[in-house]
Design an enzyme around this catalytic site. Structure first.
Site, PDB file in Angstrom:
ATOM      1  N   TYR A  21      -3.605 -13.031  25.205  1.00 23.51           N
ATOM      2  CA  TYR A  21      -2.596 -12.783  26.229  1.00 23.51           C
ATOM      3  C   TYR A  21      -1.237 -12.645  25.560  1.00 23.51           C
ATOM      4  O   TYR A  21      -0.833 -13.501  24.775  1.00 23.51           O
ATOM      5  CB  TYR A  21      -2.553 -13.938  27.240  1.00 23.51           C
ATOM      6  CG  TYR A  21      -1.481 -13.785  28.292  1.00 23.51           C
ATOM      7  CD1 TYR A  21      -1.587 -12.820  29.281  1.00 23.51           C
ATOM      8  CD2 TYR A  21      -0.354 -14.605  28.281  1.00 23.51           C
ATOM      9  CE1 TYR A  21      -0.598 -12.669  30.253  1.00 23.51           C
ATOM     10  CE2 TYR A  21       0.639 -14.472  29.248  1.00 23.51           C
ATOM     11  CZ  TYR A  21       0.513 -13.498  30.228  1.00 23.51           C
ATOM     12  OH  TYR A  21       1.486 -13.352  31.177  1.00 23.51           O
TER      13      TYR A  21
ATOM     14  N   ASP B  10       1.501 -12.362  17.322  1.00 23.71           N
ATOM     15  CA  ASP B  10       2.081 -13.043  18.483  1.00 23.71           C
ATOM     16  C   ASP B  10       1.897 -14.538  18.282  1.00 23.71           C
ATOM     17  O   ASP B  10       0.870 -15.117  18.621  1.00 23.71           O
ATOM     18  CB  ASP B  10       1.384 -12.565  19.756  1.00 23.71           C
ATOM     19  CG  ASP B  10       1.909 -13.263  21.011  1.00 23.71           C
ATOM     20  OD1 ASP B  10       2.722 -14.201  20.875  1.00 23.71           O
ATOM     21  OD2 ASP B  10       1.477 -12.902  22.111  1.00 23.71           O
TER      22      ASP B  10
ATOM     23  N   LYS C 181       8.061 -20.767  23.041  1.00 26.99           N
ATOM     24  CA  LYS C 181       7.622 -22.134  23.290  1.00 26.99           C
ATOM     25  C   LYS C 181       8.373 -23.147  22.423  1.00 26.99           C
ATOM     26  O   LYS C 181       9.463 -23.581  22.776  1.00 26.99           O
ATOM     27  CB  LYS C 181       6.108 -22.246  23.137  1.00 26.99           C
ATOM     28  CG  LYS C 181       5.337 -21.403  24.168  1.00 26.99           C
ATOM     29  CD  LYS C 181       3.859 -21.668  24.140  1.00 26.99           C
ATOM     30  CE  LYS C 181       3.090 -20.772  25.097  1.00 26.99           C
ATOM     31  NZ  LYS C 181       3.302 -21.067  26.514  1.00 26.99           N
TER      32      LYS C 181
END
Length: 426
Positions: A144, A239, A267
């Site tokens: 994702y 990613d 994050k």
């Protein structure tokens, strides 16, 4: 877990928020029941609006590596906010943040701050397309990369066919610029490059998947991505929104000893605030406006409060913390594996550093096809039983759980005991 106040709040929220939540997995639809509304968090613990104390293994989906409300991070946020919450102008903080990211990630020679992981991947792939002059992006099933149209794409009918939309509202013409291949499938990747490598602008990958549960790369998989991209003039994009500063200070690229062309971060680098970044080689990043023709902008990009939280978090990351996380992660994994063996349940545990998943399938899980074979109904019952025992686990079979530096051995042992009891009742 009976949470009457949470239940009442959820009923109210469903009238004014789609599905009652601002991000779909929070709705608990994958596990059943009512989502727990949180009132506060500190260290390794959450407190619900009903006053129930939970040991937290979600960690805001990864950012809280130091634990919730860490004094240094909260102090930095308060100090920054007192000076003004947003300027819309450059600050020294942004320079210090960019210097810190470039120092941690040798692959990143120049970096642009944004406000979310989705923005980071969008910016990176637009830069890759602008740099190469090509349109096609390659991604992998189960990874994702945010909710950009061309990344919400599932596989076509064959290994070398363009993708089809995986969400309503995604134009087929946009999905047609994306190839989707099985994760860990080097043969399909090599075949695609042999046939259509001249069309590929970029290959984007979660170097450790966290969005179908924790799935590590097979030996040689990441190396093949970097090698094929280099050979065909394409851009390799790691990613590391989830793995960055999580599996190592320098992310999975540090653990694997690899240098991708571009890196996406989020994050942890934001310390729980809306902050992310993308960066890469000078040749690529000099294509980004105002230096080059690839446009990307954001009113809150480099927000001083978020940057301050990120810098305070990065300052708290050291070798001792990662050693502690590895020890606690291993203790949790071994405890879960003992519980599985004792209860005779068909399940497996996969972990990389402080990222961990208990899969309800024989395993090992190496791809989305294998992840989909999990018994999600059993997981839902197990999740509810864990919640009843005071353990807040991700409410989806296909999400990673996280250990933080605020956890102690007794927290790990509580989760192991809860897991064993929960396995007995599913």
């Amino acid at each position: 877990m009976d949470s009457p106040i949470s239940r009442a709040l959820f009923e109210r929220s469903c009238h004014v928020i789609p599905g009652g939540v601002n991000s779909p997995v929070r709705a608990f639809r994958a596990v059943g029941g009512t989502p727990v509304f949180i009132a506060r968090a500190e260290g390794a613990y959450l407190t619900s609006v009903d006053g129930q104390r939970l040991v937290d293994y979600v960690g805001s989906w990864g950012p809280m590596i130091l634990g919730h409300a860490h004094p240094a991070v909260v102090g930095a946020i308060c100090d920054a906010a007192a000076r003004g919450t947003s300027y819309g102008a450059p600050t020294e903080l942004e320079v210090r943040f960019a210097e810190a990211v470039c120092a941690l990630y040798p692959s990143v020679k120049m970096v642009r701050a944004v406000s979310s992981g989705t923005e980071a991947t969008m910016g990176a792939l637009r830069a890759a397309r602008g740099f190469t002059g090509r349109d096609v992006v390659v991604k992998f099933e189960g990874c994702y990369h945010g909710h950009a149209d061309y990344l919400l794409v599932k596989a076509g009918s064959g290994a070398a066919t363009f993708g089809v939309p995986d969400s309503a509202g995604v134009p087929a013409s946009v999905a047609a610029t994306t190839f989707t291949l099985p994760y860990n499938d080097t043969v399909s990747l090599e075949a695609l490059f042999a046939e259509r490598g001249h069309e590929v602008a970029a290959v984007i990958v979660e170097p450790v998947v966290g969005n179908m549960g924790v799935v590590p790369p097979d030996p040689g998989f990441l190396e093949t991505i970097v090698r094929e991209c280099t050979a065909h003039g394409s851009v390799s994009v790691f990613d590391e929104v989830m793995t960055g500063c999580r599996v190592a200070l320098g992310g999975m690229q540090e653990r694997a000893g690899l240098t991708p062309d571009m890196t996406c971060l989020g994050k942890i680098i934001g310390g729980g605030m809306p902050l992310a970044a993308y960066g890469g080689t000078l040749a690529i990043m000099e294509k980004v406006a105002p230096l080059g023709p690839v446009y990307q902008a954001g009113t809150l990009s480099g927000n001083p409060v978020a940057i301050s939280a990120g810098l305070a978090t990065l300052k708290g990351l050291d070798a001792a913390l990662y050693a502690r996380l590895e020890t606690l992660g291993a203790r949790l994994q071994m405890g879960f594996e003992r519980a599985i063996a004792k209860r005779g349940v068909e399940a497996c545990v996969q972990r990389v550093g402080s990222m961990i998943t208990l899969f309800f399938t024989k395993g090992p899980v190496k791809s989305w096809t294998e992840a989909k074979a999990c018994d999600t109904k059993t997981f839902g019952r197990w999740h509810a039983a864990m919640l009843d025992r005071g353990v807040y686990w991700p409410p989806s079979q296909f999400e990673a759980a996280f250990v933080s530096g605020a956890h102690v051995e007794s927290d790990i042992d509580q989760a192991v005991a809860a897991a064993e009891e929960s396995l007995a009742v599913v």
